[in-house]
Design a protein around this motif. Structure first.
Motif, mmCIF file in Angstrom:
data_model
loop_
_atom_site.group_PDB
_atom_site.id
_atom_site.type_symbol
_atom_site.label_atom_id
_atom_site.label_comp_id
_atom_site.label_asym_id
_atom_site.label_seq_id
_atom_site.Cartn_x
_atom_site.Cartn_y
_atom_site.Cartn_z
ATOM 1 N N LEU B 10 10.443 13.012 -8.626
ATOM 2 C CA LEU B 10 10.368 11.831 -7.759
ATOM 3 C C LEU B 10 10.188 10.573 -8.605
ATOM 4 O O LEU B 10 9.500 10.604 -9.630
ATOM 5 N N PRO B 11 10.767 9.444 -8.160
ATOM 6 C CA PRO B 11 10.676 8.196 -8.950
ATOM 7 C C PRO B 11 9.357 7.473 -8.690
ATOM 8 O O PRO B 11 9.340 6.291 -8.363
ATOM 9 N N LEU B 12 8.253 8.214 -8.804
ATOM 10 C CA LEU B 12 6.971 7.648 -8.433
ATOM 11 C C LEU B 12 5.902 7.948 -9.473
ATOM 12 O O LEU B 12 5.714 9.100 -9.868
ATOM 13 N N ILE B 13 5.217 6.890 -9.907
ATOM 14 C CA ILE B 13 4.078 7.020 -10.799
ATOM 15 C C ILE B 13 2.826 6.674 -9.996
ATOM 16 O O ILE B 13 2.799 5.669 -9.291
ATOM 17 N N GLN B 14 1.822 7.534 -10.120
ATOM 18 C CA GLN B 14 0.560 7.219 -9.467
ATOM 19 C C GLN B 14 -0.183 6.264 -10.394
ATOM 20 O O GLN B 14 -0.363 6.545 -11.570
ATOM 21 N N GLU B 175 0.522 -8.616 -5.667
ATOM 22 C CA GLU B 175 -0.065 -7.824 -4.576
ATOM 23 C C GLU B 175 -0.937 -6.676 -5.084
ATOM 24 O O GLU B 175 -1.745 -6.132 -4.333
ATOM 25 N N ALA B 176 -0.742 -6.312 -6.334
ATOM 26 C CA ALA B 176 -1.379 -5.102 -6.852
ATOM 27 C C ALA B 176 -2.899 -5.199 -6.864
ATOM 28 O O ALA B 176 -3.466 -6.269 -7.103
ATOM 29 N N GLY B 177 -3.538 -4.045 -6.620
ATOM 30 C CA GLY B 177 -4.992 -3.985 -6.702
ATOM 31 C C GLY B 177 -5.450 -3.839 -8.142
ATOM 32 O O GLY B 177 -4.660 -3.553 -9.037
ATOM 33 N N GLY B 178 -6.734 -4.030 -8.358
ATOM 34 C CA GLY B 178 -7.299 -3.828 -9.677
ATOM 35 C C GLY B 178 -6.969 -4.955 -10.654
ATOM 36 O O GLY B 178 -6.520 -6.031 -10.267
ATOM 37 N N ALA B 216 3.505 0.601 -0.162
ATOM 38 C CA ALA B 216 2.565 1.420 0.601
ATOM 39 C C ALA B 216 3.214 2.606 1.318
ATOM 40 O O ALA B 216 2.506 3.471 1.820
ATOM 41 N N ASP B 217 4.534 2.640 1.392
ATOM 42 C CA ASP B 217 5.209 3.679 2.172
ATOM 43 C C ASP B 217 6.648 3.804 1.688
ATOM 44 O O ASP B 217 7.069 3.092 0.761
ATOM 45 N N VAL B 234 2.367 3.373 -7.522
ATOM 46 C CA VAL B 234 1.580 3.194 -6.314
ATOM 47 C C VAL B 234 0.130 3.548 -6.599
ATOM 48 O O VAL B 234 -0.165 4.627 -7.127
ATOM 49 N N GLY B 235 -0.788 2.647 -6.258
ATOM 50 C CA GLY B 235 -2.197 2.902 -6.483
ATOM 51 C C GLY B 235 -2.991 2.951 -5.192
ATOM 52 O O GLY B 235 -3.489 3.995 -4.774
ATOM 53 N N THR B 236 -3.088 1.799 -4.550
ATOM 54 C CA THR B 236 -3.949 1.647 -3.367
ATOM 55 C C THR B 236 -3.737 2.738 -2.323
ATOM 56 O O THR B 236 -4.705 3.263 -1.758
ATOM 57 N N ALA B 237 -2.489 3.098 -2.053
ATOM 58 C CA ALA B 237 -2.209 4.065 -0.985
ATOM 59 C C ALA B 237 -2.951 5.383 -1.189
ATOM 60 O O ALA B 237 -3.247 6.085 -0.225
#
Lengths: 347, 347
Positions: B10-14, B175-178, B216-217, B234-237
């Motif tokens: 998946l093209p997703l990094i936590q 928009e990013a947290g942290g 977020a989704d 994606v972090g906050t989610a």
């Protein structure tokens, strides 16, 4: 999509940009199938009539008239004094006198006089910035069947606008150029980027949402539609079109690498607005405490700006610009409108 | 897409989230087909080894170890004094003593010791925040074939990182947290929302871009890919997933309406970071001048935060959160990972 609802060919609204455009841009975008917009806040009665006549002569397509509905400001001598003090070193440098100020720049708020003029032209869409005018005035707008839209910078503002019965809401992300449209709170930390704001507004209300802020090309338009927008509003990308009246200094700044660095600043008018960073922002801004209330702060800037611009210097010129100027092209507004919506399946 | 390049499903990094997660989240996301991340900045030598052992035992999938590479701070007695003065009313209120401070919270910077440990585990990806470590250290990372990535908050930072030879760049929108990952300039006005930042970084560099901030989704993931990203971070989610160690107060804030109001604040650590607005931010922040340099400002907060949390009060707790918490769900990290990428055609 807004296209079916509003008799538009393309899901695109040209953002009304007071001070840098007139009816030429409105007409070009409407004729190209988008919704052209006419900013009315800086127009006198005569100018407003003239612009509406011109539009009526050159397009039969729907168009949008935009008004500010800020609270009319009360002069505050202490704040005026403080602001003039802050500016006086520059006045000395340019050898200009405060007393050479022209009549203060008016910002037309939406009022009886505006309505009476509009009733003759019955524009298809009437849009507002800084909230909404009174319900009595809105009732009269509805009489000729106009759609009413306004800007929301937070989910709370979107919910408020829906409760007041608007036909669509502009979700104004932090990326957007020009004045922030907030009206429930002036706490800027409550405002969010388009990626965060748009989907949360879409989730919170039922009416169509128009995404604004950071949209510069067809990929941006598509991304906004994927995030739930029914249409997009694009402003900055039009700034180099021949139909736009931005002055040479403003255009030069847009074309330069400086366009990547903008800031939300209240030093031009008293209200926070996004501009390319220049000397005024760097040295007195970006967000200054105790500014004269909008739009009175601009009065003291008028002769200073004029003197600097005569020297081809943009130190005091509002260089309105969003965070994404990469879509600006020296092509016609019609061509740009088509480019922005290229390949978007309208359905 | 990054999937083909990096052996990911998946093209997703936590997003690595120091202070609120450990290897449990890393393992869950990697086993689900994304790239799980382990934040290492707050880990002692022993803790780092233990976490890497745990990861090795529970997944054979690629994972990412994240390090800060801030400049090690120099103690500034005047700034410490000013900060303690500002905090002293709260110290009185909670009847806590500055001298009850535990040993100052360390923030591991990337160094020889880190490399020696990592060389045993050869993580597939090593990521950095606040720029990059020295070329000598990076050469050793490359020896075991790891990919190197870092965060850019501006186009200029992205260009810099590409010149230094990173394998991919995280475009960190406002928009990013942290913690904000800036390192070339601390002028926050240079930073932009994801809608503006992402496409401009994509245009400016050749290497793959990872979009971060406001996602977020699955619609957000798709929009980011449409804007040119090769993957998303994606972090906050993830903050409500059982694998995350955010404390009860933090979780409660995320679940409440307060999660819509965040601010970039330097009052927790000395460096700007996005958190849900709480008392500390409202009363002493959000961006305070003359703070002790990162991360020394957190030292003076330790006993105060502990005392307040004992009373179930989050007034001094960093409530890290992005501007879009709408994707937070009390489901497993594996389920969330799949949801985020549902329907994304990997190709």
């Amino acid at each position: 999509m807004l296209t079916q609802l509003w008799d538009l060919k393309l899901p695109l609204i040209q953002a009304p940009m007071a001070g840098v455009q007139g009816s030429a841009l409105t007409i070009a975008v409407s004729n190209a199938g988008g919704l052209g917009s006419l900013p009315c806040a800086l127009l006198s009665r005569e100018e407003l009539v003239q612009e509406l006549e011109t539009i009526r002569n050159q397009t039969d397509k729907p168009f949008n008239v935009n008004f500010f509905c800020h609270t009319l400001p009360v002069e505050d001598p202490l704040k005026n004094q403080a602001w003039q003090s802050a500016l006086s070193p520059y006045y000395k440098e340019y050898n200009v006198d405060f007393s050479t100020n022209k009549i203060p720049t008016k910002r037309r708020s939406f009022d009886e006089e505006s309505i009476e003029i509009l009733e003759h032209y019955k524009p298809a869409v009437v849009s507002f910035h800084f909230g909404l005018p009174s319900s009595e005035l809105l009732v009269r707008v509805r009489k000729w069947g106009a759609r009413i839209i306004s800007s929301a910078t937070t989910v709370a503002e979107a919910v408020y606008l829906e409760e007041k019965g608007v036909d669509a809401i502009i979700a104004q992300g932090l990326e957007a150029g020009g004045h922030r449209g907030h009206f429930l709170s002036d706490d800027l930390t409550q405002q969010a980027g388009t990626f965060a704001l748009l989907p949360q507004i879409v989730q919170a209300v039922n009416c169509p949402i128009i995404a604004a802020g950071g949209i510069a090309d067809k990929q941006g338009v598509l991304a906004a539609l994927n995030l739930g927008a029914s249409a997009v509003q694009v402003g900055t990308a039009y700034l180099l079109c021949p139909e736009v009246k931005a002055n040479a200094l403003h255009r030069a700044a847009i074309k330069s690498a400086r366009s990547k660095h903008t800031a939300i600043a209240n030093v031009f008018t008293g209200r926070p607005a996004r501009s390319i960073v220049n000397k005024l922002i760097r040295e007195l801004g970006p967000l200054r405490a105790d500014m004269p209330p909008f739009p009175l702060a601009s009065t003291a800037l008028v002769p200073l700006r004029a003197a600097a611009e005569q020297r081809a210097c943009d130190d005091f010129t509002p260089l309105w610009c969003g965070q994404n100027a990469s879509g600006c092209k020296e092509i016609s507004a019609s061509e740009l409108t088509h480019l922005l919506c290229e390949g978007i399946r309208v359905g």
